[in-house]
Motif scaffolding. Sequence first.
Motif, PDB file in Angstrom:
ATOM      1  N   VAL A  95       4.705   3.197  12.675  1.00 49.15           N
ATOM      2  CA  VAL A  95       4.336   2.791  11.286  1.00 49.15           C
ATOM      3  C   VAL A  95       3.125   3.770  10.777  1.00 49.15           C
ATOM      4  N   LEU A  96       3.262   4.466   9.847  1.00 49.49           N
ATOM      5  CA  LEU A  96       2.443   5.412   9.420  1.00 49.49           C
ATOM      6  C   LEU A  96       1.882   5.027   8.266  1.00 49.49           C
ATOM      7  N   TYR A  97       0.564   4.572   7.926  1.00 53.77           N
ATOM      8  CA  TYR A  97       0.072   4.306   6.649  1.00 53.77           C
ATOM      9  C   TYR A  97      -0.902   5.105   6.054  1.00 53.77           C
ATOM     10  N   SER A  98      -0.678   5.604   4.751  1.00 61.03           N
ATOM     11  CA  SER A  98      -1.149   6.494   4.027  1.00 61.03           C
ATOM     12  C   SER A  98      -1.503   5.915   2.905  1.00 61.03           C
ATOM     13  N   PRO A  99      -2.715   5.273   2.627  1.00 62.95           N
ATOM     14  CA  PRO A  99      -2.871   4.534   1.457  1.00 62.95           C
ATOM     15  C   PRO A  99      -3.442   5.533   0.276  1.00 62.95           C
ATOM     16  N   LYS A 100      -3.030   5.126  -0.862  1.00 67.25           N
ATOM     17  CA  LYS A 100      -3.466   5.793  -1.937  1.00 67.25           C
ATOM     18  C   LYS A 100      -4.782   5.153  -2.799  1.00 67.25           C
ATOM     19  N   ALA A 101      -5.359   6.257  -3.517  1.00 66.56           N
ATOM     20  CA  ALA A 101      -6.639   5.804  -3.786  1.00 66.56           C
ATOM     21  C   ALA A 101      -6.458   4.626  -4.813  1.00 66.56           C
ATOM     22  N   HIS A 102      -5.331   4.350  -5.392  1.00 66.62           N
ATOM     23  CA  HIS A 102      -4.981   3.412  -6.432  1.00 66.62           C
ATOM     24  C   HIS A 102      -4.596   2.096  -5.804  1.00 66.62           C
ATOM     25  N   ASP A 103      -4.047   2.384  -4.404  1.00 69.69           N
ATOM     26  CA  ASP A 103      -3.503   0.939  -4.140  1.00 69.69           C
ATOM     27  C   ASP A 103      -4.225  -0.392  -4.123  1.00 69.69           C
ATOM     28  N   SER A 104      -3.811  -1.347  -4.351  1.00 69.38           N
ATOM     29  CA  SER A 104      -4.521  -2.797  -4.382  1.00 69.38           C
ATOM     30  C   SER A 104      -4.840  -3.351  -3.366  1.00 69.38           C
ATOM     31  N   ILE A 105      -5.603  -4.378  -3.328  1.00 72.16           N
ATOM     32  CA  ILE A 105      -6.009  -5.433  -2.117  1.00 72.16           C
ATOM     33  C   ILE A 105      -4.442  -5.690  -1.647  1.00 72.16           C
ATOM     34  N   ALA A 106      -3.547  -6.069  -2.450  1.00 73.13           N
ATOM     35  CA  ALA A 106      -2.259  -6.704  -2.136  1.00 73.13           C
ATOM     36  C   ALA A 106      -1.625  -5.811  -1.039  1.00 73.13           C
ATOM     37  N   SER A 107      -2.048  -4.513  -1.128  1.00 68.76           N
ATOM     38  CA  SER A 107      -1.282  -3.784   0.027  1.00 68.76           C
ATOM     39  C   SER A 107      -1.558  -4.014   1.582  1.00 68.76           C
ATOM     40  N   THR A 108      -2.722  -4.729   1.333  1.00 72.97           N
ATOM     41  CA  THR A 108      -3.368  -5.230   2.948  1.00 72.97           C
ATOM     42  C   THR A 108      -2.327  -6.322   3.486  1.00 72.97           C
ATOM     43  N   ALA A 109      -1.751  -7.083   2.653  1.00 73.11           N
ATOM     44  CA  ALA A 109      -0.774  -8.128   3.225  1.00 73.11           C
ATOM     45  C   ALA A 109       0.538  -7.439   3.987  1.00 73.11           C
ATOM     46  N   PHE A 110       1.036  -6.252   3.493  1.00 73.39           N
ATOM     47  CA  PHE A 110       1.816  -5.678   4.152  1.00 73.39           C
ATOM     48  C   PHE A 110       1.270  -5.001   5.324  1.00 73.39           C
ATOM     49  N   LEU A 111       0.338  -4.274   5.295  1.00 74.06           N
ATOM     50  CA  LEU A 111      -0.453  -3.821   6.483  1.00 74.06           C
ATOM     51  C   LEU A 111      -0.602  -4.820   7.650  1.00 74.06           C
ATOM     52  N   LYS A 112      -0.703  -5.850   7.268  1.00 73.75           N
ATOM     53  CA  LYS A 112      -1.011  -7.031   8.385  1.00 73.75           C
ATOM     54  C   LYS A 112       0.342  -7.242   9.067  1.00 73.75           C
ATOM     55  N   LYS A 113       1.411  -7.385   8.373  1.00 75.27           N
ATOM     56  CA  LYS A 113       2.638  -7.389   8.886  1.00 75.27           C
ATOM     57  C   LYS A 113       3.242  -6.384   9.597  1.00 75.27           C
ATOM     58  N   GLU A 114       2.862  -5.071   9.315  1.00 84.91           N
ATOM     59  CA  GLU A 114       3.148  -3.997  10.050  1.00 84.91           C
ATOM     60  C   GLU A 114       2.541  -3.731  11.335  1.00 84.91           C
ATOM     61  N   ILE A 115       1.321  -4.605  11.456  1.00 88.38           N
ATOM     62  CA  ILE A 115       0.278  -4.178  12.539  1.00 88.38           C
ATOM     63  C   ILE A 115       1.337  -4.782  13.981  1.00 88.38           C
ATOM     64  N   LYS A 116       2.248  -5.246  13.850  1.00 90.61           N
ATOM     65  CA  LYS A 116       2.742  -5.902  14.860  1.00 90.61           C
ATOM     66  C   LYS A 116       3.662  -4.910  15.507  1.00 90.61           C
ATOM     67  N   HIS A 117       4.017  -3.557  14.879  1.00 87.28           N
ATOM     68  CA  HIS A 117       4.460  -2.380  15.428  1.00 87.28           C
ATOM     69  C   HIS A 117       3.706  -2.088  16.847  1.00 87.28           C
ATOM     70  N   PRO A 118       4.948  -1.249  17.776  1.00 88.64           N
ATOM     71  CA  PRO A 118       4.036  -1.057  18.792  1.00 88.64           C
ATOM     72  C   PRO A 118       2.952   0.242  18.629  1.00 88.64           C
TER      73      PRO A 118
END
Length: 305
Positions: A82-105
């Motif tokens: 999983v590659l995460y490249s946040p944009k400058a305007h991404d909201s705090i809500a995006s971190t919820a998705f990040l915390k789901k994706e952190i389970k990937h290898p």
Amino acid sequence: MSTIFAETEFKNEHLRFTMNPEDRLRGVFLLGKSGMGKTEELVSLALQDCAAGFSVFFIDSSGEAVQDILRRLPPSRLKDVVLYSPKAHDSIASTAFLKKEIKHPIVLLDSSRRRLSSETSRHWEEKFLEAVYSFALSDEAPHGYVASLFMDEPSILSGEVFLRFLQESSKLGIAVSLAAQYSSEFSATSFEATLSSLGTFGLFQLGSYDAHYFQKVLAPQFSAPYLASLPKGSFVTNLTNEGRALPIFAARSLSPSRLGFPIQVQSVASVHHVPHVPVSENKGGAPEVPGELLDKLLEVDFKVS
């Protein structure tokens, strides 16, 4: 499985030095000017960990290291990334998705300061650490959880989140490998904690202040002028072996290609990117999560103690 860390020359022979998993868990700290080989060393370590089947997390403040990793991974492993490249305007809500994706290898964060402000970059790096920390503490982490976290010149070196993570990482089964340019990027407390928490250091070509600082520790074997003039790829290390630091010696890093990781693909377009969460502005100007995403966000409730 041992990790190849460096090589040195002895009696006209090239000797490679390795670190076992226990030594890696004690941490690695690389310090030196930009362009001297620290990133290449981190990429080489990360690729070896990927090949060994460890969970790998990588914070990349330039955006170049994660691209190099992706190009050198066997194509069969790209599905694990999983590659995460946040944009400058991404909201705090995006971190919820990040915390789901952190389970990937294999989870990579591109927090490039060429694309993001230092403040925004620091924000996402801290959220990334919190997500890794939360997962390692959760019941979802498998028994005997082992992971590697790489940080290439992050923006968070003087922050409380970084300091707490550094002090707790080995207890969580996370091997930290950190690269920074100058000691001045740290607070006095976080620099002292870095030196005491991470067992192996690698000093690449240093700035003047740092060269004189480490001369006090390394003299008479290594002087400040020597430390300030090391060629690219060369460094001085106290490599830890079975919990004990070896006598300090000069070494060279090994490129990914020399370790058997040639460029596999020219394009990494197939890698899964964490989706950006669209935000709308309410009358108060604060980010507002679109209604159709709200239920998904409420499914996640990670908190860092």
